[in-house]
Design a protein around this motif. Sequence first.
Motif, PDB file in Angstrom:
ATOM      1  N   GLY A 103     -74.792 -20.837  74.504  1.00  0.00           N
ATOM      2  CA  GLY A 103     -73.504 -20.515  75.113  1.00  0.00           C
ATOM      3  C   GLY A 103     -73.184 -19.047  75.077  1.00  0.00           C
ATOM      4  O   GLY A 103     -72.494 -18.526  75.966  1.00  0.00           O
ATOM      5  N   PHE A 104     -73.671 -18.342  74.058  1.00  0.00           N
ATOM      6  CA  PHE A 104     -73.471 -16.901  73.982  1.00  0.00           C
ATOM      7  C   PHE A 104     -74.482 -16.159  74.849  1.00  0.00           C
ATOM      8  O   PHE A 104     -74.121 -15.257  75.615  1.00  0.00           O
ATOM      9  CB  PHE A 104     -73.603 -16.427  72.534  1.00  0.00           C
ATOM     10  CG  PHE A 104     -72.428 -16.739  71.651  1.00  0.00           C
ATOM     11  CD1 PHE A 104     -71.357 -17.488  72.108  1.00  0.00           C
ATOM     12  CD2 PHE A 104     -72.388 -16.285  70.345  1.00  0.00           C
ATOM     13  CE1 PHE A 104     -70.279 -17.783  71.291  1.00  0.00           C
ATOM     14  CE2 PHE A 104     -71.311 -16.567  69.510  1.00  0.00           C
ATOM     15  CZ  PHE A 104     -70.260 -17.310  69.991  1.00  0.00           C
ATOM     16  N   ARG A 410     -63.731 -21.643  75.221  1.00  0.00           N
ATOM     17  CA  ARG A 410     -63.932 -20.233  74.881  1.00  0.00           C
ATOM     18  C   ARG A 410     -65.297 -19.977  74.240  1.00  0.00           C
ATOM     19  O   ARG A 410     -65.822 -18.867  74.319  1.00  0.00           O
ATOM     20  CB  ARG A 410     -62.814 -19.760  73.951  1.00  0.00           C
ATOM     21  CG  ARG A 410     -62.752 -20.462  72.617  1.00  0.00           C
ATOM     22  CD  ARG A 410     -61.448 -20.147  71.896  1.00  0.00           C
ATOM     23  NE  ARG A 410     -61.405 -20.779  70.589  1.00  0.00           N
ATOM     24  CZ  ARG A 410     -60.343 -20.775  69.807  1.00  0.00           C
ATOM     25  NH1 ARG A 410     -59.235 -20.191  70.215  1.00  0.00           N
ATOM     26  NH2 ARG A 410     -60.358 -21.363  68.625  1.00  0.00           N
ATOM     27  N   ALA A 411     -65.895 -20.994  73.609  1.00  0.00           N
ATOM     28  CA  ALA A 411     -67.210 -20.819  73.003  1.00  0.00           C
ATOM     29  C   ALA A 411     -68.291 -20.585  74.051  1.00  0.00           C
ATOM     30  O   ALA A 411     -69.298 -19.932  73.777  1.00  0.00           O
ATOM     31  CB  ALA A 411     -67.570 -22.037  72.156  1.00  0.00           C
ATOM     32  N   TYR A 412     -68.099 -21.097  75.236  1.00  0.00           N
ATOM     33  CA  TYR A 412     -69.113 -21.019  76.294  1.00  0.00           C
ATOM     34  C   TYR A 412     -68.696 -20.123  77.464  1.00  0.00           C
ATOM     35  O   TYR A 412     -69.488 -19.916  78.367  1.00  0.00           O
ATOM     36  CB  TYR A 412     -69.414 -22.420  76.830  1.00  0.00           C
ATOM     37  CG  TYR A 412     -70.312 -23.232  75.940  1.00  0.00           C
ATOM     38  CD1 TYR A 412     -71.644 -23.447  76.269  1.00  0.00           C
ATOM     39  CD2 TYR A 412     -69.840 -23.766  74.754  1.00  0.00           C
ATOM     40  CE1 TYR A 412     -72.473 -24.198  75.447  1.00  0.00           C
ATOM     41  CE2 TYR A 412     -70.657 -24.519  73.919  1.00  0.00           C
ATOM     42  CZ  TYR A 412     -71.982 -24.718  74.276  1.00  0.00           C
ATOM     43  OH  TYR A 412     -72.798 -25.456  73.446  1.00  0.00           O
ATOM     44  N   PRO A 467     -72.596  -9.274  89.704  1.00  0.00           N
ATOM     45  CA  PRO A 467     -71.140  -9.099  89.762  1.00  0.00           C
ATOM     46  C   PRO A 467     -70.452 -10.059  90.722  1.00  0.00           C
ATOM     47  O   PRO A 467     -69.245 -10.280  90.631  1.00  0.00           O
ATOM     48  CB  PRO A 467     -70.979  -7.647  90.219  1.00  0.00           C
ATOM     49  CG  PRO A 467     -72.246  -7.332  90.949  1.00  0.00           C
ATOM     50  CD  PRO A 467     -73.317  -8.100  90.229  1.00  0.00           C
ATOM     51  N   GLY A 468     -71.233 -10.659  91.626  1.00  0.00           N
ATOM     52  CA  GLY A 468     -70.634 -11.584  92.570  1.00  0.00           C
ATOM     53  C   GLY A 468     -70.532 -13.007  92.078  1.00  0.00           C
ATOM     54  O   GLY A 468     -69.785 -13.810  92.654  1.00  0.00           O
ATOM     55  N   SER A 469     -71.259 -13.332  91.001  1.00  0.00           N
ATOM     56  CA  SER A 469     -71.251 -14.733  90.562  1.00  0.00           C
ATOM     57  C   SER A 469     -70.990 -14.932  89.074  1.00  0.00           C
ATOM     58  O   SER A 469     -70.848 -16.072  88.621  1.00  0.00           O
ATOM     59  CB  SER A 469     -72.581 -15.393  90.919  1.00  0.00           C
ATOM     60  OG  SER A 469     -73.662 -14.779  90.237  1.00  0.00           O
ATOM     61  N   PHE A 470     -70.909 -13.860  88.304  1.00  0.00           N
ATOM     62  CA  PHE A 470     -70.693 -13.992  86.858  1.00  0.00           C
ATOM     63  C   PHE A 470     -69.334 -14.643  86.604  1.00  0.00           C
ATOM     64  O   PHE A 470     -68.290 -14.098  86.974  1.00  0.00           O
ATOM     65  CB  PHE A 470     -70.761 -12.620  86.201  1.00  0.00           C
ATOM     66  CG  PHE A 470     -70.694 -12.623  84.688  1.00  0.00           C
ATOM     67  CD1 PHE A 470     -71.286 -13.622  83.937  1.00  0.00           C
ATOM     68  CD2 PHE A 470     -70.040 -11.594  84.020  1.00  0.00           C
ATOM     69  CE1 PHE A 470     -71.236 -13.606  82.551  1.00  0.00           C
ATOM     70  CE2 PHE A 470     -69.979 -11.562  82.637  1.00  0.00           C
ATOM     71  CZ  PHE A 470     -70.573 -12.569  81.901  1.00  0.00           C
ATOM     72  N   ALA A 471     -69.343 -15.812  85.997  1.00  0.00           N
ATOM     73  CA  ALA A 471     -68.096 -16.554  85.770  1.00  0.00           C
ATOM     74  C   ALA A 471     -68.337 -17.670  84.768  1.00  0.00           C
ATOM     75  O   ALA A 471     -69.469 -18.130  84.582  1.00  0.00           O
ATOM     76  CB  ALA A 471     -67.570 -17.142  87.084  1.00  0.00           C
ATOM     77  N   ALA A 472     -67.257 -18.108  84.142  1.00  0.00           N
ATOM     78  CA  ALA A 472     -67.329 -19.266  83.250  1.00  0.00           C
ATOM     79  C   ALA A 472     -67.352 -20.545  84.067  1.00  0.00           C
ATOM     80  O   ALA A 472     -66.704 -20.650  85.111  1.00  0.00           O
ATOM     81  CB  ALA A 472     -66.130 -19.267  82.314  1.00  0.00           C
ATOM     82  N   ARG A 473     -68.086 -21.520  83.578  1.00  0.00           N
ATOM     83  CA  ARG A 473     -68.047 -22.864  84.142  1.00  0.00           C
ATOM     84  C   ARG A 473     -67.376 -23.842  83.181  1.00  0.00           C
ATOM     85  O   ARG A 473     -66.939 -24.910  83.580  1.00  0.00           O
ATOM     86  CB  ARG A 473     -69.475 -23.343  84.448  1.00  0.00           C
ATOM     87  CG  ARG A 473     -70.177 -22.526  85.540  1.00  0.00           C
ATOM     88  CD  ARG A 473     -71.641 -22.903  85.697  1.00  0.00           C
ATOM     89  NE  ARG A 473     -71.797 -24.319  86.047  1.00  0.00           N
ATOM     90  CZ  ARG A 473     -72.455 -25.205  85.292  1.00  0.00           C
ATOM     91  NH1 ARG A 473     -73.000 -24.836  84.144  1.00  0.00           N
ATOM     92  NH2 ARG A 473     -72.555 -26.459  85.685  1.00  0.00           N
ATOM     93  N   ALA A 474     -67.299 -23.464  81.909  1.00  0.00           N
ATOM     94  CA  ALA A 474     -66.684 -24.326  80.898  1.00  0.00           C
ATOM     95  C   ALA A 474     -65.204 -24.516  81.200  1.00  0.00           C
ATOM     96  O   ALA A 474     -64.499 -23.580  81.604  1.00  0.00           O
ATOM     97  CB  ALA A 474     -66.866 -23.713  79.516  1.00  0.00           C
TER      98      ALA A 474
END
Length: 521
Positions: A103-104, A410-412, A467-474
């Motif tokens: 996850g990190f 928040r962990a992921y 930069p166009g796709s970096f995002a959380a899915r959790a």
Amino acid sequence: MRVRHAVLLTTLGALCLGAAKPPQPIDLLIRGGTIYPGSGAPFVGDVAVSGDRIVAVGRRLSLPARRTIEAGGLIVAPGFIDPHTHAGAQLASDDAAVRLIPGFLMQGVTTAFIGNDGGGDPDVAGVLGRAATKPVGINYATYVGLDPVRKRVIGEGDRAPSADELARMKGLVAGAMCDGALGFSTGLFYAPQSFAAKEEIVALAREAGIRGGVYDSHLRDESSYSIGLAAAVDEALGVGREAHLPLNISHIKALGVDVHGQAPAIIAMVERARRAGQKVTADQYPWSASGTSLVASLVPVWAQDGGRSAMLRRFDDAAEMTRIRQGMIENLRRRGGADQLLITEGEHKGRTLAAVASARGEDPVAAAVAVIRVKDPAVASFNQTEADIAAFMRRPWVMTGSDASTGHPRAYGSFARKYSEYVVRRKVLSLRDFIHRSSTLTAETFGLAGRGRLAQGAFADIVVFDPGSFAARATYEQPTLLAQGVRSVVVNGVLAVDGGALTGAAAGRALAQTPPAGTCP
């Protein structure tokens, strides 16, 4: 060495242009990415790695490499450093895949701190030493914490230590610092740490300060439970001043309806202290819900005196329970009501306290007591406003952290969410500020030599992301979904993520801090 707009040609790079013999190839070349070195302006260029170090950073490095990663259109940054996690059990797991901390890694986090909120094991030598036999995926450092120190010497009761007991506690902190702890951490909201007076905390924190450590504190009150948010910040500032060591405020926030809107006043307090010369920072996770337990959220701290068994006996005493119930009703109001507490583990996982109460045909306090009798579950408590979150986030002394714990997204997703939500969508921070506060600021604050920068001679901890796709899915419903958009992660020169997938490499290291000469036996 600072990376600037100008081309950085290292000795190695210069030799490549004019050497009589072809140079030996470097191990890894990350080519053509937009480099955010951690300090200084970004530029398009290359990063060269050999062994565990960065050997060159520049606009065009004509170096032969055993492996080249084409990073055109991607962001290349120092590996992110998470100053507040609860990943100790994962790092100690018997399962090698768990110890990678996926996850990190899939967010670009290459270093994490453990032992926060007062939980750090005084056996720091053991905590750091186990990486030799149980390889880990990320670097980690640890605090020594008030909770185990106090329990080992005093137990779980609400009382002050005797002179002899305080001396023993000081010895535990000093020994842990000499074994490489980052500093001394407290979680003063939680029993039995909440039973410690300021004088006790100062005495213990001073042992860390003498040996070059930091005081990291979950405040006694982030809301209006006891002394109030402002008084709790004032107490933490006082500990830092009186114990003569830097202060870091854990997961800074204004928690609950009684303190919403107080972020500007708290910021003013911290910045007055900083102008007066005090070293004060904070970390913050980019979520409106905190992560805690049902007991910590609702049960008055006095009712926790003596630990869980004593609390359960009080539940069975009619007179005591009347008093406990009134306190729980008030604490539920502070947190915004039963529909704002989401249970994240156990039998009722994924249901709010309001839903559990409805299903049981009880009021929320009665339902909470029934749940606690079986087990004290983790909860996500929705208790912050976006205005307060943004106000804290904008301050240059606030670092990115996750407070990573089981059952909370928040962990992921903390670093990925901060980028997609607060850099891209809400535009609270610039990309450059996000990277600096997720890497360089943290390394500088805690003295992590050779980390947090992309510079010649630094350890090769690197993240490459889209930069166009970096995002959380959790999400709160699915808190363990891996983040998206990270293409490559390098930990101590080893590819831990390659082409967006984990490699299985466990290249992390235990990071022991070195106390000043003459402060340890």
